[in-house]
Design a protein around this motif. Structure first.
Motif, PDB file in Angstrom:
ATOM      1  N   MET A   3       0.843  -1.193   0.000  1.00  0.00           N
ATOM      2  CA  MET A   3       0.000   0.000   0.000  1.00  0.00           C
ATOM      3  C   MET A   3       0.882   1.249   0.000  1.00  0.00           C
ATOM      4  O   MET A   3       2.058   1.189   0.350  1.00  0.00           O
ATOM      5  N   VAL A   4       0.308   2.353  -0.385  1.00  0.00           N
ATOM      6  CA  VAL A   4       1.030   3.617  -0.406  1.00  0.00           C
ATOM      7  C   VAL A   4       1.329   4.024   1.036  1.00  0.00           C
ATOM      8  O   VAL A   4       0.457   4.033   1.899  1.00  0.00           O
ATOM      9  N   GLN A   5       2.586   4.341   1.277  1.00  0.00           N
ATOM     10  CA  GLN A   5       3.005   4.711   2.628  1.00  0.00           C
ATOM     11  C   GLN A   5       2.738   6.189   2.874  1.00  0.00           C
ATOM     12  O   GLN A   5       3.016   7.029   2.023  1.00  0.00           O
ATOM     13  N   LYS A   6       2.211   6.485   4.020  1.00  0.00           N
ATOM     14  CA  LYS A   6       1.922   7.861   4.403  1.00  0.00           C
ATOM     15  C   LYS A   6       3.148   8.462   5.096  1.00  0.00           C
ATOM     16  O   LYS A   6       3.823   7.776   5.865  1.00  0.00           O
ATOM     17  N   ARG A   7       3.435   9.717   4.802  1.00  0.00           N
ATOM     18  CA  ARG A   7       4.571  10.391   5.423  1.00  0.00           C
ATOM     19  C   ARG A   7       4.305  10.581   6.909  1.00  0.00           C
ATOM     20  O   ARG A   7       3.228  11.003   7.315  1.00  0.00           O
ATOM     21  N   LYS A   8       5.311  10.260   7.719  1.00  0.00           N
ATOM     22  CA  LYS A   8       5.154  10.407   9.162  1.00  0.00           C
ATOM     23  C   LYS A   8       5.468  11.842   9.568  1.00  0.00           C
ATOM     24  O   LYS A   8       6.436  12.422   9.100  1.00  0.00           O
ATOM     25  N   LYS A   9       4.649  12.383  10.430  1.00  0.00           N
ATOM     26  CA  LYS A   9       4.844  13.747  10.904  1.00  0.00           C
ATOM     27  C   LYS A   9       5.432  13.696  12.309  1.00  0.00           C
ATOM     28  O   LYS A   9       4.709  13.620  13.292  1.00  0.00           O
ATOM     29  N   MET A  10       6.749  13.737  12.376  1.00  0.00           N
ATOM     30  CA  MET A  10       7.428  13.566  13.660  1.00  0.00           C
ATOM     31  C   MET A  10       7.416  14.853  14.489  1.00  0.00           C
ATOM     32  O   MET A  10       7.308  14.809  15.694  1.00  0.00           O
ATOM     33  N   HIS A  11       7.545  15.991  13.839  1.00  0.00           N
ATOM     34  CA  HIS A  11       7.693  17.249  14.576  1.00  0.00           C
ATOM     35  C   HIS A  11       6.528  18.189  14.300  1.00  0.00           C
ATOM     36  O   HIS A  11       6.715  19.377  14.098  1.00  0.00           O
ATOM     37  N   SER A  12       5.328  17.677  14.305  1.00  0.00           N
ATOM     38  CA  SER A  12       4.197  18.520  13.934  1.00  0.00           C
ATOM     39  C   SER A  12       3.765  19.456  15.061  1.00  0.00           C
ATOM     40  O   SER A  12       3.289  20.546  14.792  1.00  0.00           O
ATOM     41  N   GLY A  13       3.947  19.070  16.305  1.00  0.00           N
ATOM     42  CA  GLY A  13       3.449  19.902  17.396  1.00  0.00           C
ATOM     43  C   GLY A  13       4.522  20.514  18.259  1.00  0.00           C
ATOM     44  O   GLY A  13       4.339  20.663  19.460  1.00  0.00           O
ATOM     45  N   ASP A  14       5.659  20.867  17.684  1.00  0.00           N
ATOM     46  CA  ASP A  14       6.755  21.376  18.508  1.00  0.00           C
ATOM     47  C   ASP A  14       7.029  22.856  18.276  1.00  0.00           C
ATOM     48  O   ASP A  14       8.145  23.320  18.454  1.00  0.00           O
ATOM     49  N   THR A  15       6.017  23.631  17.887  1.00  0.00           N
ATOM     50  CA  THR A  15       6.257  25.060  17.645  1.00  0.00           C
ATOM     51  C   THR A  15       6.633  25.783  18.932  1.00  0.00           C
ATOM     52  O   THR A  15       7.433  26.718  18.906  1.00  0.00           O
ATOM     53  N   HIS A  16       6.083  25.359  20.058  1.00  0.00           N
ATOM     54  CA  HIS A  16       6.464  25.987  21.320  1.00  0.00           C
ATOM     55  C   HIS A  16       7.913  25.664  21.671  1.00  0.00           C
ATOM     56  O   HIS A  16       8.618  26.470  22.265  1.00  0.00           O
ATOM     57  N   LEU A  17       8.393  24.482  21.271  1.00  0.00           N
ATOM     58  CA  LEU A  17       9.797  24.138  21.496  1.00  0.00           C
ATOM     59  C   LEU A  17      10.714  24.927  20.568  1.00  0.00           C
ATOM     60  O   LEU A  17      11.792  25.357  20.973  1.00  0.00           O
ATOM     61  N   GLN A  18      10.277  25.129  19.324  1.00  0.00           N
ATOM     62  CA  GLN A  18      11.096  25.892  18.390  1.00  0.00           C
ATOM     63  C   GLN A  18      11.289  27.324  18.879  1.00  0.00           C
ATOM     64  O   GLN A  18      12.375  27.885  18.756  1.00  0.00           O
ATOM     65  N   ARG A  19      10.263  27.911  19.449  1.00  0.00           N
ATOM     66  CA  ARG A  19      10.376  29.264  19.978  1.00  0.00           C
ATOM     67  C   ARG A  19      11.383  29.302  21.126  1.00  0.00           C
ATOM     68  O   ARG A  19      12.205  30.206  21.224  1.00  0.00           O
ATOM     69  N   ARG A  20      11.354  28.291  21.982  1.00  0.00           N
ATOM     70  CA  ARG A  20      12.293  28.230  23.094  1.00  0.00           C
ATOM     71  C   ARG A  20      13.725  28.094  22.585  1.00  0.00           C
ATOM     72  O   ARG A  20      14.639  28.724  23.104  1.00  0.00           O
ATOM     73  N   TRP A  21      13.938  27.254  21.561  1.00  0.00           N
ATOM     74  CA  TRP A  21      15.284  27.096  21.006  1.00  0.00           C
ATOM     75  C   TRP A  21      15.776  28.396  20.393  1.00  0.00           C
ATOM     76  O   TRP A  21      16.935  28.772  20.525  1.00  0.00           O
ATOM     77  N   ARG A  22      14.887  29.091  19.682  1.00  0.00           N
ATOM     78  CA  ARG A  22      15.274  30.333  19.018  1.00  0.00           C
ATOM     79  C   ARG A  22      15.657  31.406  20.037  1.00  0.00           C
ATOM     80  O   ARG A  22      16.625  32.140  19.853  1.00  0.00           O
ATOM     81  N   VAL A  23      14.925  31.496  21.126  1.00  0.00           N
ATOM     82  CA  VAL A  23      15.195  32.513  22.137  1.00  0.00           C
ATOM     83  C   VAL A  23      16.445  32.158  22.943  1.00  0.00           C
ATOM     84  O   VAL A  23      17.249  33.019  23.280  1.00  0.00           O
ATOM     85  N   ARG A  24      16.645  30.887  23.209  1.00  0.00           N
ATOM     86  CA  ARG A  24      17.790  30.473  24.014  1.00  0.00           C
ATOM     87  C   ARG A  24      19.100  30.731  23.273  1.00  0.00           C
ATOM     88  O   ARG A  24      20.109  31.078  23.880  1.00  0.00           O
ATOM     89  N   ASN A  25      19.106  30.562  21.962  1.00  0.00           N
ATOM     90  CA  ASN A  25      20.327  30.729  21.184  1.00  0.00           C
ATOM     91  C   ASN A  25      20.532  32.159  20.704  1.00  0.00           C
ATOM     92  O   ASN A  25      21.406  32.419  19.892  1.00  0.00           O
ATOM     93  N   ARG A  26      19.745  33.078  21.190  1.00  0.00           N
ATOM     94  CA  ARG A  26      19.845  34.468  20.758  1.00  0.00           C
ATOM     95  C   ARG A  26      21.097  35.121  21.329  1.00  0.00           C
ATOM     96  O   ARG A  26      21.393  35.008  22.518  1.00  0.00           O
ATOM     97  N   THR A  27      21.836  35.820  20.476  1.00  0.00           N
ATOM     98  CA  THR A  27      23.031  36.537  20.913  1.00  0.00           C
ATOM     99  C   THR A  27      22.815  38.033  20.694  1.00  0.00           C
ATOM    100  O   THR A  27      21.822  38.444  20.101  1.00  0.00           O
ATOM    101  N   ARG A  28      23.764  38.814  21.150  1.00  0.00           N
ATOM    102  CA  ARG A  28      23.651  40.266  20.976  1.00  0.00           C
ATOM    103  C   ARG A  28      23.810  40.624  19.501  1.00  0.00           C
ATOM    104  O   ARG A  28      24.588  40.009  18.774  1.00  0.00           O
TER     105      ARG A  28
END
Length: 156
Positions: A3-28
């Motif tokens: 059968m046709v394989q469906k693409r797995k969505k591993m990181h679909s609900g991690d937008t709150h984590l992405q925001r945390r990563w972006r803010v944590r790695n922020r430099t001057r």
């Protein structure tokens, strides 16, 4: 067949984590670092002991706005590609309000000035009185000095 394989969505609900990563790695930003270089570079190199910061705030790179654990780590950082890229980015003057007005048509355009950046001096050199130099380089003078150096090399 299968059968046709469906693409797995591993990181679909991690937008709150992405925001945390972006803010944590922020430099001057570069304009903030440029302001630090012009006003308080000696104070940033000779900071009082702070037990909360890495290396007790005794090993600070002004160009990258980073603290290091010891002098060896800081000297290794000075030779790294990350530090050299930051020095290269700081060679051009930061974007200013006057430049934005000129871009909007209020005045004539002027090329951003190139500057010569050097790595910050060590703590001992700062105690002896050496400071971070930010020198503007004229392109005509830079070309003339390099031509003079070529002529002197050819003569010898």
């Amino acid at each position: 067949m299968g059968m046709v394989q469906k693409r797995k969505k591993m990181h679909s609900g991690d937008t709150h984590l992405q925001r945390r990563w972006r803010v944590r790695n922020r430099t001057r930003d570069l304009d903030q670092i440029d302001q630090d270089l012009q006003t308080q570079s000696a104070e940033l190199i000779n900071q009082p002991v702070d037990l909360e910061k890495p290396g007790f705030a005794q090993f600070y790179c002004v160009h990258c706005a980073k603290y290091f654990i010891d002098d060896n780590a800081m000297q290794t950082h000075f030779r790294s590609k990350v530090h050299k890229r930051r020095l290269k980015a700081l060679e051009v003057e930061p974007y200013s309000i006057e430049e934005s007005e000129r871009a909007a048509g209020h005045g004539s355009y002027q090329k951003p000035k190139k500057r010569h950046m050097e790595t910050q001096p060590s703590k001992e050199e700062v105690k002896q009185g050496k400071r971070i130099k930010v020198e503007t380089v004229n392109e005509e003078e830079g070309a003339s000095t390099s031509k003079k150096a070529k002529v002197q090399k050819m003569e010898t």
